[in-house]
Design a protein around this motif. Sequence first.
Motif, PDB file in Angstrom:
ATOM      1  N   LYS A 205       0.814  -1.219   0.000  1.00 20.21           N
ATOM      2  CA  LYS A 205       0.000   0.000   0.000  1.00 20.21           C
ATOM      3  C   LYS A 205       0.847   1.268   0.000  1.00 20.21           C
ATOM      4  CE  LYS A 205      -4.160  -1.885   2.193  1.00 20.21           C
ATOM      5  NZ  LYS A 205      -5.034  -1.871   3.394  1.00 20.21           N
ATOM      6  N   VAL A 206       2.085   1.164   0.492  1.00 26.97           N
ATOM      7  CA  VAL A 206       2.956   2.347   0.536  1.00 26.97           C
ATOM      8  C   VAL A 206       4.165   2.169  -0.385  1.00 26.97           C
ATOM      9  CG1 VAL A 206       2.235   3.058   2.844  1.00 26.97           C
ATOM     10  CG2 VAL A 206       4.116   1.424   2.599  1.00 26.97           C
ATOM     11  N   ARG A 207       4.033   1.280  -1.368  1.00 21.71           N
ATOM     12  CA  ARG A 207       5.063   1.031  -2.387  1.00 21.71           C
ATOM     13  C   ARG A 207       6.345   0.417  -1.815  1.00 21.71           C
ATOM     14  NH1 ARG A 207       3.519   6.394  -3.624  1.00 21.71           N
ATOM     15  NH2 ARG A 207       2.242   6.613  -5.512  1.00 21.71           N
ATOM     16  N   ALA A 208       6.287  -0.094  -0.601  1.00 20.17           N
ATOM     17  CA  ALA A 208       7.470  -0.736  -0.028  1.00 20.17           C
ATOM     18  C   ALA A 208       7.594  -2.189  -0.478  1.00 20.17           C
ATOM     19  CB  ALA A 208       7.420  -0.680   1.497  1.00 20.17           C
ATOM     20  N   GLY A 209       6.570  -2.692  -1.133  1.00 22.52           N
ATOM     21  CA  GLY A 209       6.575  -4.059  -1.637  1.00 22.52           C
ATOM     22  C   GLY A 209       5.694  -4.164  -2.858  1.00 22.52           C
ATOM     23  N   PRO A 210       5.812  -5.244  -3.614  1.00 22.32           N
ATOM     24  CA  PRO A 210       5.031  -5.408  -4.843  1.00 22.32           C
ATOM     25  C   PRO A 210       3.554  -5.651  -4.551  1.00 22.32           C
ATOM     26  CG  PRO A 210       6.231  -7.418  -4.353  1.00 22.32           C
ATOM     27  CD  PRO A 210       6.699  -6.397  -3.360  1.00 22.32           C
ATOM     28  N   PRO A 211       2.685  -5.332  -5.499  1.00 21.29           N
ATOM     29  CA  PRO A 211       1.249  -5.552  -5.304  1.00 21.29           C
ATOM     30  C   PRO A 211       0.835  -7.004  -5.496  1.00 21.29           C
ATOM     31  CG  PRO A 211       1.633  -4.601  -7.456  1.00 21.29           C
ATOM     32  CD  PRO A 211       2.965  -4.628  -6.769  1.00 21.29           C
ATOM     33  N   GLN A 212       1.800  -7.867  -5.744  1.00 21.67           N
ATOM     34  CA  GLN A 212       1.525  -9.284  -5.933  1.00 21.67           C
ATOM     35  C   GLN A 212       2.502 -10.095  -5.088  1.00 21.67           C
ATOM     36  OE1 GLN A 212       2.469 -11.181  -9.793  1.00 21.67           O
ATOM     37  NE2 GLN A 212       0.351 -11.896  -9.848  1.00 21.67           N
ATOM     38  N   CYS A 213       1.997 -11.133  -4.438  1.00 21.31           N
ATOM     39  CA  CYS A 213       2.832 -12.008  -3.619  1.00 21.31           C
ATOM     40  C   CYS A 213       3.072 -13.303  -4.393  1.00 21.31           C
ATOM     41  CB  CYS A 213       2.141 -12.311  -2.287  1.00 21.31           C
ATOM     42  SG  CYS A 213       3.121 -13.343  -1.173  1.00 21.31           S
ATOM     43  N   ILE A 214       4.335 -13.664  -4.566  1.00 22.99           N
ATOM     44  CA  ILE A 214       4.702 -14.867  -5.317  1.00 22.99           C
ATOM     45  C   ILE A 214       5.469 -15.805  -4.396  1.00 22.99           C
ATOM     46  CG2 ILE A 214       5.979 -15.779  -7.287  1.00 22.99           C
ATOM     47  CD1 ILE A 214       5.620 -13.042  -8.632  1.00 22.99           C
ATOM     48  N   ILE A 215       5.027 -17.042  -4.314  1.00 20.59           N
ATOM     49  CA  ILE A 215       5.682 -18.032  -3.460  1.00 20.59           C
ATOM     50  C   ILE A 215       6.005 -19.279  -4.269  1.00 20.59           C
ATOM     51  CG2 ILE A 215       4.485 -17.234  -1.380  1.00 20.59           C
ATOM     52  CD1 ILE A 215       2.721 -19.779  -1.667  1.00 20.59           C
ATOM     53  N   ASP A 216       6.888 -20.088  -3.720  1.00 19.51           N
ATOM     54  CA  ASP A 216       7.174 -21.417  -4.264  1.00 19.51           C
ATOM     55  C   ASP A 216       6.626 -22.429  -3.267  1.00 19.51           C
ATOM     56  OD1 ASP A 216       8.579 -20.567  -6.569  1.00 19.51           O
ATOM     57  OD2 ASP A 216      10.342 -20.159  -5.346  1.00 19.51           O
ATOM     58  N   ALA A 217       5.568 -23.112  -3.644  1.00 19.67           N
ATOM     59  CA  ALA A 217       4.915 -24.064  -2.741  1.00 19.67           C
ATOM     60  C   ALA A 217       5.379 -25.483  -3.036  1.00 19.67           C
ATOM     61  CB  ALA A 217       3.399 -23.970  -2.893  1.00 19.67           C
ATOM     62  N   VAL A 218       5.712 -26.222  -1.974  1.00 22.93           N
ATOM     63  CA  VAL A 218       6.009 -27.639  -2.167  1.00 22.93           C
ATOM     64  C   VAL A 218       4.713 -28.327  -2.576  1.00 22.93           C
ATOM     65  CG1 VAL A 218       7.920 -27.631  -0.525  1.00 22.93           C
ATOM     66  CG2 VAL A 218       5.610 -28.154   0.270  1.00 22.93           C
ATOM     67  N   PRO A 219       4.799 -29.420  -3.320  1.00 20.99           N
ATOM     68  CA  PRO A 219       3.574 -30.059  -3.836  1.00 20.99           C
ATOM     69  C   PRO A 219       2.512 -30.334  -2.777  1.00 20.99           C
ATOM     70  CG  PRO A 219       5.500 -31.008  -4.891  1.00 20.99           C
ATOM     71  CD  PRO A 219       6.020 -30.081  -3.829  1.00 20.99           C
ATOM     72  N   ASP A 220       2.936 -30.789  -1.591  1.00 19.50           N
ATOM     73  CA  ASP A 220       1.962 -31.122  -0.549  1.00 19.50           C
ATOM     74  C   ASP A 220       1.251 -29.895   0.011  1.00 19.50           C
ATOM     75  OD1 ASP A 220       2.567 -33.771  -0.828  1.00 19.50           O
ATOM     76  OD2 ASP A 220       3.886 -33.878   0.922  1.00 19.50           O
ATOM     77  N   ALA A 221       1.815 -28.695  -0.224  1.00 16.89           N
ATOM     78  CA  ALA A 221       1.228 -27.478   0.339  1.00 16.89           C
ATOM     79  C   ALA A 221       0.420 -26.684  -0.682  1.00 16.89           C
ATOM     80  CB  ALA A 221       2.330 -26.584   0.912  1.00 16.89           C
ATOM     81  N   VAL A 222       0.354 -27.163  -1.920  1.00 18.08           N
ATOM     82  CA  VAL A 222      -0.359 -26.415  -2.959  1.00 18.08           C
ATOM     83  C   VAL A 222      -1.825 -26.200  -2.586  1.00 18.08           C
ATOM     84  CG1 VAL A 222      -1.204 -26.531  -5.338  1.00 18.08           C
ATOM     85  CG2 VAL A 222       1.187 -27.056  -4.836  1.00 18.08           C
ATOM     86  N   ALA A 223      -2.475 -27.243  -2.075  1.00 16.76           N
ATOM     87  CA  ALA A 223      -3.894 -27.117  -1.714  1.00 16.76           C
ATOM     88  C   ALA A 223      -4.084 -26.084  -0.607  1.00 16.76           C
ATOM     89  CB  ALA A 223      -4.442 -28.477  -1.274  1.00 16.76           C
ATOM     90  N   PHE A 224      -3.154 -26.061   0.350  1.00 22.48           N
ATOM     91  CA  PHE A 224      -3.246 -25.087   1.441  1.00 22.48           C
ATOM     92  C   PHE A 224      -3.156 -23.664   0.898  1.00 22.48           C
ATOM     93  CE2 PHE A 224      -0.869 -22.219   4.243  1.00 22.48           C
ATOM     94  CZ  PHE A 224      -1.713 -22.165   5.342  1.00 22.48           C
ATOM     95  N   TRP A 225      -2.142 -23.402   0.072  1.00 22.27           N
ATOM     96  CA  TRP A 225      -1.965 -22.041  -0.433  1.00 22.27           C
ATOM     97  C   TRP A 225      -3.086 -21.654  -1.398  1.00 22.27           C
ATOM     98  CZ3 TRP A 225       0.858 -18.956   2.205  1.00 22.27           C
ATOM     99  CH2 TRP A 225       1.959 -19.432   2.912  1.00 22.27           C
ATOM    100  N   ARG A 226      -3.626 -22.632  -2.104  1.00 20.77           N
ATOM    101  CA  ARG A 226      -4.760 -22.323  -2.983  1.00 20.77           C
ATOM    102  C   ARG A 226      -5.969 -21.903  -2.140  1.00 20.77           C
ATOM    103  NH1 ARG A 226      -4.633 -26.617  -6.529  1.00 20.77           N
ATOM    104  NH2 ARG A 226      -3.311 -25.370  -7.898  1.00 20.77           N
ATOM    105  N   ALA A 227      -6.153 -22.565  -1.003  1.00 20.81           N
ATOM    106  CA  ALA A 227      -7.248 -22.192  -0.105  1.00 20.81           C
ATOM    107  C   ALA A 227      -7.027 -20.804   0.487  1.00 20.81           C
ATOM    108  CB  ALA A 227      -7.382 -23.225   1.012  1.00 20.81           C
ATOM    109  N   MET A 228      -5.767 -20.367   0.556  1.00 20.99           N
ATOM    110  CA  MET A 228      -5.453 -19.032   1.063  1.00 20.99           C
ATOM    111  C   MET A 228      -5.689 -17.952   0.012  1.00 20.99           C
ATOM    112  SD  MET A 228      -4.578 -19.274   4.241  1.00 20.99           S
ATOM    113  CE  MET A 228      -4.108 -17.558   4.380  1.00 20.99           C
TER     114      MET A 228
END
Length: 286
Positions: A205-228
Amino acid sequence: MTVVERQVAAMLRKQREEQDEQAALSRRAEELRSRGEQALNDNGDLDEDSDSEHDDLERRGATGRARREFRDRGIVFDSSTDEVTVTVRAMTDLELGMAFAWMRRDQRRYEGATSFWSKAGTGIQECFEEERCPGDKDVHAAVGAWPRLTGAFVPFLGPAPFAFAMLKDDGLTVDTMGVRQGFRRMGLGRTVASAFIDRARRAAKVRAGPPQCIIDAVPDAVAFWRAMGFSNRGGADSPTTAVMRKLCGDVAMSMTLLEDPPTPRGHEWWFEKPEEEKGYWSDDSW
């Protein structure tokens, strides 16, 4: 000694130094784990009932008791009362030791559990010892300086962290996150992840970070991050990132933090200039 021989000798010397440092980190991690395991044992937190939902209330398993009470009382972990408030902060030596203890126990007890202790224990110890907080001065000014490694705590669950997380160099993005096996499916992982996402959103919101969050999810955590709220990310990776994702099987995922982000000034660390404009960009271009 020839020039080539000196270069080879220097390379071998550096390799030995790195191996010695890794061995020292491993020893320090084991020392903390041993202390942490004793602390959990003293609290009745590593006995046979500690990760079950057994109905025998006479058993002393701290995690089992917490799960039963969570189920019986319908607890929601939020900020409504101090007892169930989730706090993300730096860990002490003993707290990290307790986390190491449950990491090792989880991977020994549960088939398919992530091997944080055996595969990442040394790296976690290295992050714990890192003195500098990741992120630049703009990130620190906007949302505070968080350490590379943090633990998540709830008074209701006792003195041990129930989860841990590590930040990437930008000081905003989660690199690795793990929740104790016995405390999963209680909404705790979602609460911890939300704390990091909300922090990244405040920075955006104050330009200190990008407007998009990009992560690398391990296969077992993909469903969790998708739910987020994350989705699979398209686009090309850098050669290094592509190799790492192929080796580890990680899945690139992204989330839009701001639908209408402030216009970048052009000098932000996260801002990528258009190819045709690189070398000619100025703050007045926006």
